[in-house]
Write an enzyme that holds these catalytic residues in place. Structure first.
Site, mmCIF file in Angstrom:
data_model
loop_
_atom_site.group_PDB
_atom_site.id
_atom_site.type_symbol
_atom_site.label_atom_id
_atom_site.label_comp_id
_atom_site.label_asym_id
_atom_site.label_seq_id
_atom_site.Cartn_x
_atom_site.Cartn_y
_atom_site.Cartn_z
ATOM 1 N N LYS A 1 5.023 47.077 16.113
ATOM 2 C CA LYS A 1 5.352 47.472 14.745
ATOM 3 C C LYS A 1 4.895 48.907 14.513
ATOM 4 O O LYS A 1 4.124 49.477 15.306
ATOM 5 C CB LYS A 1 4.686 46.540 13.740
ATOM 6 N N HIS A 15 9.046 -5.298 -1.559
ATOM 7 C CA HIS A 15 8.182 -6.338 -2.114
ATOM 8 C C HIS A 15 7.243 -5.815 -3.196
ATOM 9 O O HIS A 15 6.369 -6.555 -3.651
ATOM 10 C CB HIS A 15 7.378 -7.016 -1.011
ATOM 11 N N ASP A 18 0.825 -1.208 0.000
ATOM 12 C CA ASP A 18 0.000 0.000 0.000
ATOM 13 C C ASP A 18 0.862 1.262 0.000
ATOM 14 O O ASP A 18 2.089 1.201 0.057
ATOM 15 C CB ASP A 18 -0.921 -0.002 1.223
ATOM 16 N N PHE A 31 9.412 36.343 6.064
ATOM 17 C CA PHE A 31 8.056 36.345 5.543
ATOM 18 C C PHE A 31 8.011 36.924 4.132
ATOM 19 O O PHE A 31 8.686 37.912 3.838
ATOM 20 C CB PHE A 31 7.145 37.170 6.463
ATOM 21 N N ARG A 80 3.334 30.457 9.043
ATOM 22 C CA ARG A 80 3.505 30.375 10.491
ATOM 23 C C ARG A 80 3.312 28.949 10.990
ATOM 24 O O ARG A 80 4.061 28.460 11.826
ATOM 25 C CB ARG A 80 2.524 31.310 11.199
ATOM 26 N N GLU A 114 1.147 33.999 16.004
ATOM 27 C CA GLU A 114 2.136 32.933 16.190
ATOM 28 C C GLU A 114 1.968 32.271 17.546
ATOM 29 O O GLU A 114 2.174 31.056 17.689
ATOM 30 C CB GLU A 114 3.546 33.503 16.007
ATOM 31 N N SER A 142 8.973 41.006 17.246
ATOM 32 C CA SER A 142 9.231 42.104 16.311
ATOM 33 C C SER A 142 9.378 43.378 17.129
ATOM 34 O O SER A 142 8.817 43.501 18.222
ATOM 35 C CB SER A 142 8.095 42.243 15.300
#
Length: 480
Positions: free
Chosen positions: A391, A151, A113, A356, A374, A406, A289
């Site tokens: 930021k 096999h 399989d 990113f 992420r 995150e 950040s």
């Protein structure tokens, strides 16, 4: 499954995983859990057609040969049997998924399989499957996992290894597979799962290795369910089977294969899940950040992040990060310098950085891309550190929603979460959240971890003073 046996096995195999020396051999027992038949089930209609009771037969390969003998060596019915039993596209089990998450690059199987291939591909891995001799000479570009199907494969049922004739000619028709397996058994540490050790091909390979490396064979492991007395089974029958199992495990030691006994098949899942957790705890995800460095200032913050990264590498931990604004470059500096200070380390082994992708104008596409990005970063780790988290938007300093996302991704993955509260901004919010509900984030050893987490929320003039408490907490988590 004793704690000592399990811990010894996990410690040994995790070391091989760290050093990229681990391999897995998957037997029919793994596929049966997904709903496929094992050899007993596969040969049941063959035995019935021969007037035999499959439950009384021990040499199932012989049954396939008996069928060929009775049908002028015509394989049509056997090939059709394989198609009927293995063509259904069943889903991989949790055990397959756990194996696919481990940093194993070499998988061997006697199964027809494609469960392990599907599990690997679902985990984003590029699989190079080998089920013909000619495929051994080719390499799929960018592969990060090789599956050797000694096999054959369900897509080529007429070429599958089934009968005694197939096994007896194997060294002639599939000699390169024997050579490849022999090399891997010498160079890698194998974990055998769902395997009964009755396969003559494997026995042949193991015997050759033992003859050549009798006193220097590599350590291997197999997981086996301890024989228990079945319902209605006589005491004499059980004791016979129990004695046989002990003799088999003793014989495996001739090939330096140590048996790890489990009491229930669910223990396999628990064992693999524990292995996965312990391995990922050696990888630390750093999220953060900074457009505004606050009271610490840019120079002190960058020095702190650089020294923290260096100390993580020094503790033989792996770092993964999305290269956050104002944080990522300091992480790289400290990690790389520490890695280069030791000649036997390499950047690829201990540092994974993925800046990113920027410039995606479509908001929906950008959000979807960032989420997957992420999730893939977080999935590699077992511990997550969160620093600052702010930021600049139109000249105004605001909280960084990416750091919060995150955190949520790491929380969903079950990572150990370590917010550095004294660095302010989002990290401070997260520290208050974690410490305020410490029992839900750390249900085990809550009081100890609470005490270790507390210093990370105190205001400090010199952020370097936080390095020792952070490392102390991480060392506690990696031991637990």
């Amino acid at each position: 499954m004793t704690d000592r046996d399990t811990d010894d096995f996990l410690a040994s195999y995790l070391k091989e995983l760290d050093e990229n020396n681990a391999a897995v051999f998957i037997g029919a027992g793994m596929s049966k859990a997904a709903g496929y038949v094992d050899w007993l089930g596969l040969m049941s209609p063959v035995a019935k057609g021969l007037g035999l009771d499959v439950g009384k037969e021990t040499d199932l390969v012989a049954l396939a040969q008996y069928h060929l003998n009775a049908n002028n060596n015509n394989r049509h019915k056997l090939s059709q049997l394989l198609i009927d039993e293995f063509s259904d596209l069943k889903n991989p089990t949790e055990n397959h998924s756990l194996l696919a998450r481990l940093p194993v690059q070499t998988y061997w199987t006697t199964n027809y399989d494609r469960l392990i291939e599907k599990a690997l591909e679902a985990g984003g891995r590029r699989v190079d499957s080998k089920y013909t001799v000619n495929q051994l000479a080719t390499t799929r570009r960018g592969r990060d996992a090789v599956v050797y199907k000694m096999h054959g494969d369900i897509e080529h049922p007429t070429e599958a290894i089934l009968s005694k004739d197939d096994y007896e000619r194997y060294s002639l028709t599939h000699g390169p597979f024997i050579t490849a397996l022999s090399g891997d058994l010498v160079e890698k540490t194998f974990l055998f799962l769902g395997f009964s050790f009755t396969d003559p091909n494997l026995d042949f390979v193991l015997s050759r290795i033992r003859a050549r490396f009798e006193k220097h064979q590599r350590q291997h492991f197999c997981v086996m369910k301890r024989r228990t007395r079945g319902k209605g089974e006589s005491k004499a029958s059980f004791e016979y089977a129990e004695t046989k199992q002990k003799l088999v495990t003793q014989d495996l030691m001739r090939f330096n294969i140590k048996t790890i006994f489990i009491e229930d098949y669910d223990d396999v899942t628990r064992l693999l899940a524990d292995m996965d957790r312990r391995f990922r705890r050696r990888t630390v995800f750093i999220s953060g950040s900074a457009a505004d460095y606050g009271a610490w200032g840019q120079s002190a913050t960058e020095e702190f992040m650089s020294k923290l990264a260096a100390e993580l590498i020094n503790k033989n931990l792996r770092i993964t990060s999305g290269f956050g604004l104002g944080i990522g470059s300091a992480v790289v500096k400290g990690a790389v310098q520490q890695i280069y200070s030791t000649s036997h380390r390499s950047i690829d082994e201990q540092l994974v950085l993925r800046p990113f992708p920027i410039g995606i104008s479509d908001e929906a596409v950008r959000a979807q891309t960032y989420k997957r990005y992420r999730d893939e970063l977080v999935a590699q780790a077992g511990i997550a550190i969160f620093v600052m988290g702010n930021k600049s938007v139109d000249g105004e300093i605001v909280s960084a929603d990416g750091v919060r996302l995150e955190f949520e991704a790491a929380k969903a993955r079950g990572l150990h979460l370590i917010p550095i509260g004294s660095s302010a901004w989002v990290a401070e919010e997260l520290w208050k959240e974690v410490t305020g509900k410490i029992e839900s984030y750390f249900p085990k050893d809550t009081s100890k971890i609470s005490a270790l987490m507390r210093p990370l929320g105190k205001m400090v003039k010199n952020p370097n003073d936080l390095i020792a408490p952070i490392i102390k907490l991480i060392e506690h988590l990696t031991r637990g």
